[in-house]
Motif scaffolding. Structure first.
Motif, mmCIF file in Angstrom:
data_model
loop_
_atom_site.group_PDB
_atom_site.id
_atom_site.type_symbol
_atom_site.label_atom_id
_atom_site.label_comp_id
_atom_site.label_asym_id
_atom_site.label_seq_id
_atom_site.Cartn_x
_atom_site.Cartn_y
_atom_site.Cartn_z
ATOM 1 N N UNK A 6 21.140 22.345 26.203
ATOM 2 C CA UNK A 6 20.620 23.622 25.756
ATOM 3 C C UNK A 6 19.773 24.239 26.850
ATOM 4 N N UNK A 7 19.988 25.514 27.145
ATOM 5 C CA UNK A 7 19.212 26.240 28.130
ATOM 6 C C UNK A 7 18.107 26.989 27.415
ATOM 7 N N UNK A 8 16.887 26.930 27.987
ATOM 8 C CA UNK A 8 15.779 27.664 27.394
ATOM 9 C C UNK A 8 16.124 29.136 27.359
ATOM 10 N N UNK A 9 15.901 29.764 26.226
ATOM 11 C CA UNK A 9 16.146 31.183 26.104
ATOM 12 C C UNK A 9 17.428 31.510 25.373
ATOM 13 N N UNK A 10 18.291 30.492 25.081
ATOM 14 C CA UNK A 10 19.530 30.823 24.391
ATOM 15 C C UNK A 10 19.761 29.932 23.187
ATOM 16 N N UNK A 136 13.571 22.567 44.970
ATOM 17 C CA UNK A 136 14.561 23.375 44.265
ATOM 18 C C UNK A 136 14.463 23.217 42.749
ATOM 19 N N UNK A 137 13.641 22.272 42.319
ATOM 20 C CA UNK A 137 13.369 22.094 40.894
ATOM 21 C C UNK A 137 11.865 21.898 40.696
ATOM 22 N N UNK A 138 11.375 22.352 39.566
ATOM 23 C CA UNK A 138 10.049 21.971 39.094
ATOM 24 C C UNK A 138 10.282 21.111 37.857
ATOM 25 N N UNK A 139 9.748 19.914 37.871
ATOM 26 C CA UNK A 139 10.012 18.968 36.790
ATOM 27 C C UNK A 139 8.689 18.559 36.156
ATOM 28 N N UNK A 140 8.602 18.696 34.846
ATOM 29 C CA UNK A 140 7.385 18.334 34.121
ATOM 30 C C UNK A 140 7.749 17.417 32.966
ATOM 31 N N UNK A 141 6.744 16.804 32.375
ATOM 32 C CA UNK A 141 6.986 15.930 31.235
ATOM 33 C C UNK A 141 5.929 16.195 30.175
ATOM 34 N N UNK A 156 13.197 22.634 35.596
ATOM 35 C CA UNK A 156 13.254 24.076 35.829
ATOM 36 C C UNK A 156 13.911 24.350 37.172
ATOM 37 N N UNK A 157 14.955 25.168 37.167
ATOM 38 C CA UNK A 157 15.725 25.442 38.385
ATOM 39 C C UNK A 157 15.103 26.562 39.209
ATOM 40 N N UNK A 158 15.128 26.383 40.532
ATOM 41 C CA UNK A 158 14.711 27.428 41.464
ATOM 42 C C UNK A 158 15.875 27.882 42.338
ATOM 43 N N UNK A 159 17.080 27.463 41.955
ATOM 44 C CA UNK A 159 18.298 27.890 42.637
ATOM 45 C C UNK A 159 18.755 29.237 42.088
ATOM 46 N N UNK A 183 22.275 9.946 25.037
ATOM 47 C CA UNK A 183 23.312 10.654 25.787
ATOM 48 C C UNK A 183 24.142 9.634 26.547
ATOM 49 N N UNK A 184 25.420 9.596 26.280
ATOM 50 C CA UNK A 184 26.303 8.676 26.991
ATOM 51 C C UNK A 184 26.728 9.285 28.326
ATOM 52 N N UNK A 185 26.838 8.423 29.322
ATOM 53 C CA UNK A 185 27.272 8.886 30.634
ATOM 54 C C UNK A 185 28.760 8.646 30.823
ATOM 55 N N UNK A 186 29.424 9.480 31.632
ATOM 56 C CA UNK A 186 28.836 10.578 32.401
ATOM 57 C C UNK A 186 28.436 11.755 31.500
ATOM 58 N N UNK A 187 27.357 12.437 31.879
ATOM 59 C CA UNK A 187 26.900 13.558 31.083
ATOM 60 C C UNK A 187 27.811 14.754 31.306
ATOM 61 N N UNK A 188 27.745 15.692 30.390
ATOM 62 C CA UNK A 188 28.506 16.935 30.545
ATOM 63 C C UNK A 188 27.766 17.827 31.531
ATOM 64 N N UNK A 189 28.413 18.272 32.608
ATOM 65 C CA UNK A 189 27.732 19.131 33.590
ATOM 66 C C UNK A 189 27.192 20.405 32.941
ATOM 67 N N UNK A 190 26.060 20.871 33.448
ATOM 68 C CA UNK A 190 25.480 22.114 32.948
ATOM 69 C C UNK A 190 25.103 22.986 34.135
ATOM 70 N N UNK A 191 25.508 24.243 34.092
ATOM 71 C CA UNK A 191 25.207 25.189 35.165
ATOM 72 C C UNK A 191 23.921 25.942 34.838
ATOM 73 N N UNK A 192 23.006 25.950 35.794
ATOM 74 C CA UNK A 192 21.712 26.595 35.622
ATOM 75 C C UNK A 192 21.552 27.711 36.647
ATOM 76 N N UNK A 193 20.809 28.739 36.255
ATOM 77 C CA UNK A 193 20.442 29.803 37.175
ATOM 78 C C UNK A 193 18.928 29.828 37.343
ATOM 79 N N UNK A 194 18.459 30.607 38.286
ATOM 80 C CA UNK A 194 17.040 30.636 38.623
ATOM 81 C C UNK A 194 16.191 30.896 37.377
ATOM 82 N N UNK A 195 15.206 30.020 37.161
ATOM 83 C CA UNK A 195 14.274 30.191 36.049
ATOM 84 C C UNK A 195 14.719 29.565 34.745
ATOM 85 N N UNK A 196 15.933 29.020 34.694
ATOM 86 C CA UNK A 196 16.403 28.370 33.480
ATOM 87 C C UNK A 196 16.015 26.892 33.485
ATOM 88 N N UNK A 197 15.888 26.336 32.288
ATOM 89 C CA UNK A 197 15.454 24.948 32.154
ATOM 90 C C UNK A 197 16.378 24.172 31.235
#
Length: 226
Positions: A6-10, A136-141, A156-159, A183-197
């Protein structure tokens, strides 16, 4: 089982709007955490969290950190400060009221103080020491209050655009969770844009000390203070 990231904002809205008639039993307009900002500037962001157990938390994220403005039973509107100020929520908007009347002029002179609610999983952070950057990422917990013994990792992506193909916590020693399910691996790839988490949970009682994010461009690792 493939888990949809899930992407933040959607995220979809989860509940119906509250009744407009005073005196009716009004169900919460949503469950989860949403952000809002009446002034639109930095240091004025707020979040409201409504839990299915009937609890509610309102936080303000200022330049000096975060403050809890309200924590207690769900109510809408919810009074904060000395009780003269309150926030009222619908499914998509937040309203600022002063002495029971809709406040005016927060963002534009003469206009009501209304903010759009945006979906977030964990929101704005005011803990620089807990936000390592890979460049290229900001990562928090943050501790997941709903699940208790689970810690959420927020990436959080900076790409301009990047595809995440794998995430590893503590060199693979922490299982990855999504909404409490492994979550079982391999994970499903997710495409992120700048500012998405994206948000992933670390397994129960697992304290994230190192997070590695693999993308279609490179591999990035950050470490948290012990």
């Amino acid at each position: 089982m493939k888990v949809k990231w899930h992407l933040v904002g959607i995220l979809p809205a989860l509940a119906v709007c509250a009744s407009a008639f005073a005196g009716d039993i009004q169900p919460p307009p949503f469950y989860g955490t949403k952000g809002f900002n009446f002034s639109g500037g930095t240091g004025t962001a707020l979040t409201v969290t409504i839990l299915k157990n009937g609890r509610m938390v309102v936080k303000r994220y200022g330049t000096n950190g975060e403050n809890v403005e309200y924590e207690g039973p769900y109510q809408n509107p919810v009074k904060v400060s000395d009780g003269s100020v309150s926030y009222q929520f619908t499914q998509n908007e937040a309203y600022l009221r002063e002495d029971g009347e809709l406040a005016i002029g927060c963002l534009d002179e003469g206009k009501p103080c209304v903010s759009e609610l945006y979906d977030v999983d964990s929101v704005p952070r005011s803990m620089p020491s807990m936000q390592p950057e890979s460049g290229n990422f900001i990562i928090s917990k943050e501790r997941n209050k709903a699940l208790g013994d689970v810690t959420d990792v927020i990436i959080l992506a900076k790409f301009s655009e990047v595809t995440v193909t794998d995430i590893s916590i503590n060199r693979g020693n922490c299982p990855l969770l999504s909404y409490g399910s492994v979550i079982k691996k391999p994970i499903s790839p997710v495409t992120m844009k700048f500012g998405q988490s994206i948000v992933v949970g670390a397994g129960a009682f697992c304290n994230p000390l190192e997070v590695t994010v693999t993308t279609n461009q490179n591999t990035y690792t950050v470490e948290f203070p012990h």
